[in-house]
Design a protein around this motif. Structure first.
Motif, PDB file in Angstrom:
ATOM      1  N   ASN A  29       0.817  -1.223   0.000  1.00 56.23           N
ATOM      2  CA  ASN A  29       0.000   0.000   0.000  1.00 56.23           C
ATOM      3  C   ASN A  29       0.851   1.274   0.000  1.00 56.23           C
ATOM      4  O   ASN A  29       0.345   2.348   0.303  1.00 56.23           O
ATOM      5  CB  ASN A  29      -0.976   0.002   1.189  1.00 56.23           C
ATOM      6  N   VAL A  30       2.124   1.138  -0.328  1.00 58.12           N
ATOM      7  CA  VAL A  30       2.981   2.326  -0.479  1.00 58.12           C
ATOM      8  C   VAL A  30       3.634   2.288  -1.862  1.00 58.12           C
ATOM      9  O   VAL A  30       4.333   1.329  -2.203  1.00 58.12           O
ATOM     10  CB  VAL A  30       4.088   2.397   0.596  1.00 58.12           C
ATOM     11  N   LEU A  31       3.394   3.326  -2.641  1.00 58.59           N
ATOM     12  CA  LEU A  31       4.048   3.469  -3.942  1.00 58.59           C
ATOM     13  C   LEU A  31       5.281   4.342  -3.758  1.00 58.59           C
ATOM     14  O   LEU A  31       5.169   5.489  -3.308  1.00 58.59           O
ATOM     15  CB  LEU A  31       3.083   4.123  -4.939  1.00 58.59           C
ATOM     16  N   VAL A  32       6.437   3.793  -4.088  1.00 57.46           N
ATOM     17  CA  VAL A  32       7.693   4.538  -3.947  1.00 57.46           C
ATOM     18  C   VAL A  32       8.040   5.180  -5.295  1.00 57.46           C
ATOM     19  O   VAL A  32       8.159   4.479  -6.305  1.00 57.46           O
ATOM     20  CB  VAL A  32       8.840   3.602  -3.490  1.00 57.46           C
ATOM     21  N   ILE A  33       8.176   6.494  -5.304  1.00 58.05           N
ATOM     22  CA  ILE A  33       8.575   7.200  -6.533  1.00 58.05           C
ATOM     23  C   ILE A  33       9.788   8.062  -6.228  1.00 58.05           C
ATOM     24  O   ILE A  33       9.716   9.013  -5.446  1.00 58.05           O
ATOM     25  CB  ILE A  33       7.447   8.104  -7.084  1.00 58.05           C
ATOM     26  N   MET A  34      10.905   7.723  -6.845  1.00 60.98           N
ATOM     27  CA  MET A  34      12.098   8.564  -6.748  1.00 60.98           C
ATOM     28  C   MET A  34      11.974   9.691  -7.774  1.00 60.98           C
ATOM     29  O   MET A  34      11.350   9.519  -8.826  1.00 60.98           O
ATOM     30  CB  MET A  34      13.361   7.742  -7.031  1.00 60.98           C
ATOM     31  N   ALA A  35      12.621  10.814  -7.510  1.00 60.88           N
ATOM     32  CA  ALA A  35      12.431  11.994  -8.364  1.00 60.88           C
ATOM     33  C   ALA A  35      12.809  11.741  -9.814  1.00 60.88           C
ATOM     34  O   ALA A  35      12.238  12.342 -10.725  1.00 60.88           O
ATOM     35  CB  ALA A  35      13.256  13.166  -7.830  1.00 60.88           C
ATOM     36  N   HIS A  36      13.772  10.823 -10.034  1.00 60.26           N
ATOM     37  CA  HIS A  36      14.285  10.641 -11.406  1.00 60.26           C
ATOM     38  C   HIS A  36      14.001   9.253 -11.966  1.00 60.26           C
ATOM     39  O   HIS A  36      14.728   8.786 -12.845  1.00 60.26           O
ATOM     40  CB  HIS A  36      15.801  10.896 -11.424  1.00 60.26           C
ATOM     41  N   ASP A  37      12.973   8.588 -11.455  1.00 66.84           N
ATOM     42  CA  ASP A  37      12.716   7.221 -11.912  1.00 66.84           C
ATOM     43  C   ASP A  37      11.988   7.216 -13.256  1.00 66.84           C
ATOM     44  O   ASP A  37      10.757   7.150 -13.333  1.00 66.84           O
ATOM     45  CB  ASP A  37      11.915   6.441 -10.859  1.00 66.84           C
ATOM     46  N   ALA A  38      12.784   7.252 -14.318  1.00 65.84           N
ATOM     47  CA  ALA A  38      12.209   7.305 -15.675  1.00 65.84           C
ATOM     48  C   ALA A  38      11.469   6.020 -16.029  1.00 65.84           C
ATOM     49  O   ALA A  38      10.639   6.026 -16.935  1.00 65.84           O
ATOM     50  CB  ALA A  38      13.318   7.575 -16.691  1.00 65.84           C
ATOM     51  N   SER A  39      11.744   4.932 -15.303  1.00 70.13           N
ATOM     52  CA  SER A  39      11.091   3.666 -15.656  1.00 70.13           C
ATOM     53  C   SER A  39       9.582   3.722 -15.399  1.00 70.13           C
ATOM     54  O   SER A  39       8.830   2.920 -15.927  1.00 70.13           O
ATOM     55  CB  SER A  39      11.720   2.500 -14.891  1.00 70.13           C
ATOM     56  N   LEU A  40       9.141   4.679 -14.577  1.00 72.33           N
ATOM     57  CA  LEU A  40       7.706   4.801 -14.279  1.00 72.33           C
ATOM     58  C   LEU A  40       6.993   5.755 -15.231  1.00 72.33           C
ATOM     59  O   LEU A  40       5.765   5.878 -15.194  1.00 72.33           O
ATOM     60  CB  LEU A  40       7.510   5.318 -12.839  1.00 72.33           C
ATOM     61  N   ARG A  41       7.750   6.417 -16.083  1.00 70.10           N
ATOM     62  CA  ARG A  41       7.193   7.520 -16.893  1.00 70.10           C
ATOM     63  C   ARG A  41       5.919   7.150 -17.636  1.00 70.10           C
ATOM     64  O   ARG A  41       4.949   7.897 -17.646  1.00 70.10           O
ATOM     65  CB  ARG A  41       8.258   8.001 -17.880  1.00 70.10           C
ATOM     66  N   ASP A  42       5.908   5.978 -18.278  1.00 70.10           N
ATOM     67  CA  ASP A  42       4.747   5.621 -19.100  1.00 70.10           C
ATOM     68  C   ASP A  42       3.645   4.924 -18.303  1.00 70.10           C
ATOM     69  O   ASP A  42       2.605   4.593 -18.852  1.00 70.10           O
ATOM     70  CB  ASP A  42       5.195   4.733 -20.265  1.00 70.10           C
TER      71      ASP A  42
END
Ligand SMILES: [Zn+2]
Length: 365
Positions: free
Chosen positions: A314-327
């Motif tokens: 239930n926690v989504l981790v997003i780093m500032a530069h994580d391009a893999s999540l872009r799409d």
């Protein structure tokens, strides 16, 4: 992944609306000064940056990070010189966050505060584009960097980003604790926390936003605690699966039939062939110094805590530069609060592995 949250967050009936803004930065960074070893022969990675709009039911609006100024050369001259001395090429920045919001119909006078995860050029944006009523919120010790350029010609920060507006330095001394981090309850109702996440820079902060109440879900905004997901995954808490579903190298809309890939494919290029250790370690020179982190021991402690948080479904981790999540992500004005129902975590956890087989990146260098 475990179904129970490992994050001990006090119960709250308040959440915030989180929207992700693609800060339209495109830049490449070399692996060798940052991470060890080179994996899959990939020497450089293409990266982007996210900013986050946080809206509270009480009407307050915050921005967590601002990406970069649209004109890279307009950063503090000493900083531009230093980055170029590393062979850093000017990034492409289409629009700054203030412009994106303005063009999207947001009145910038409605932004109560800009929060910097830290003071680096690719996070501070151009605060001078916000009205003087917009507060600047920074981590402990950051105001010690004042005065900025031009008062101090050698400063890496700009005076125009803080002068003439209220500045708040977060004090974690009497803070509670979340996930092992000192946590500042921003609105006092458990909906949004700033977390003391040391290692990268002085006063580096992450944020934890409650995106739903019952059952609770959260988005963890990691700033630059890690510059690539391969710095914190896999881990003993989130091991590399034997079969990766969905496949990180298949298109996002691949049919279910094709959408898996053997973990062995990536285990074979893992430096220790370990399903429970991250691909990358931090590069440290013979004097114990590191380019990406001012304090390597603290950085590893921070990473270890994030690995535990990352385990929580239930926690989504997003780093500032994580391009893999872009799409995978949806962007402002669409809210990110339905991330769990939209499967962002399951789609995104292993997508960074595609970086290690990216012909596009390899072919360019
Ligand atoms: Zn950064």
């Amino acid at each position: 992944m475990a179904s129970n949250s490992t994050l001990d967050v006090p119960h709250s009936t308040s959440s915030v609306t989180v929207s992700i803004i693609d800060a339209t930065i495109k830049m490449t960074f070399p692996i060798r000064p940052f991470f060890n070893p080179v994996v899959g022969g990939v020497e450089q990675l293409e990266t982007i940056a996210y900013s986050f709009l946080i809206e509270h039911a009480n009407g307050q609006k915050l921005l967590f990070d601002l990406g970069a100024r649209v004109d890279f050369e307009s950063n503090a001259p000493a900083l531009v010189r230093r980055l170029k001395s590393f062979g850093f090429n000017s990034p492409s920045i289409e629009k700054d966050v203030a412009t994106i919001l303005d063009e999207g119909g947001m009145d910038l006078r409605d932004i109560n505060a800009v929060i910097w995860s830290h003071h680096h050029w690719d996070h501070v944006g151009d605060v001078s584009k916000f009205p003087s009523t917009t507060e600047l919120v920074v981590g402990p010790g950051v105001p010690k960097l004042w005065p900025g350029y031009p008062v101090n010609q050698e400063s890496f920060v700009l005076e125009s980003d803080y002068k003439g507006r209220p500045t708040r330095e977060i004090d974690f001394n009497n803070a509670s604790e979340l996930g092992g981090f000192r946590a500042f309850d921003y609105f006092g109702d458990g909906s949004f926390y700033l977390l003391d996440t040391p290692g990268h820079t002085i006063g580096h902060m992450s944020a934890l936003a409650r995106t739903s109440v019952s059952p609770p879900s959260f988005i963890f905004m990691g700033g630059d605690t890690c510059h690539h997901a391969g710095v914190f995954r896999p881990s003993e808490f989130v091991p590399l699966p034997e079969t990766i579903i969905p496949s990180p190298i298949a298109p996002l809309n691949a049919t279910k039939k094709l959408n898996f890939c053997p973990g062995e494919m990536f285990l074979s290029i893992h430096p220790n062939h370990s399903p429970t250790e991250p691909f990358y370690k931090i590069v440290v020179d013979k004097d114990g110094k590191s380019l990406p982190y001012i304090d390597v021991d603290s950085a590893y402690e921070t990473i270890a805590k994030i690995q535990k948080i990352d385990k929580s479904e239930n926690v989504l981790v997003i780093m500032a530069h994580d391009a893999s999540l872009r799409d995978i992500l949806s962007y402002w004005p669409t809210s990110a609060n339905t991330w769990q129902a939209d499967g962002w975590k399951s789609k995104g956890t292993w997508r960074f592995l595609a970086d290690f087989v990216s012909q596009k990146v390899e072919a360019r260098y």
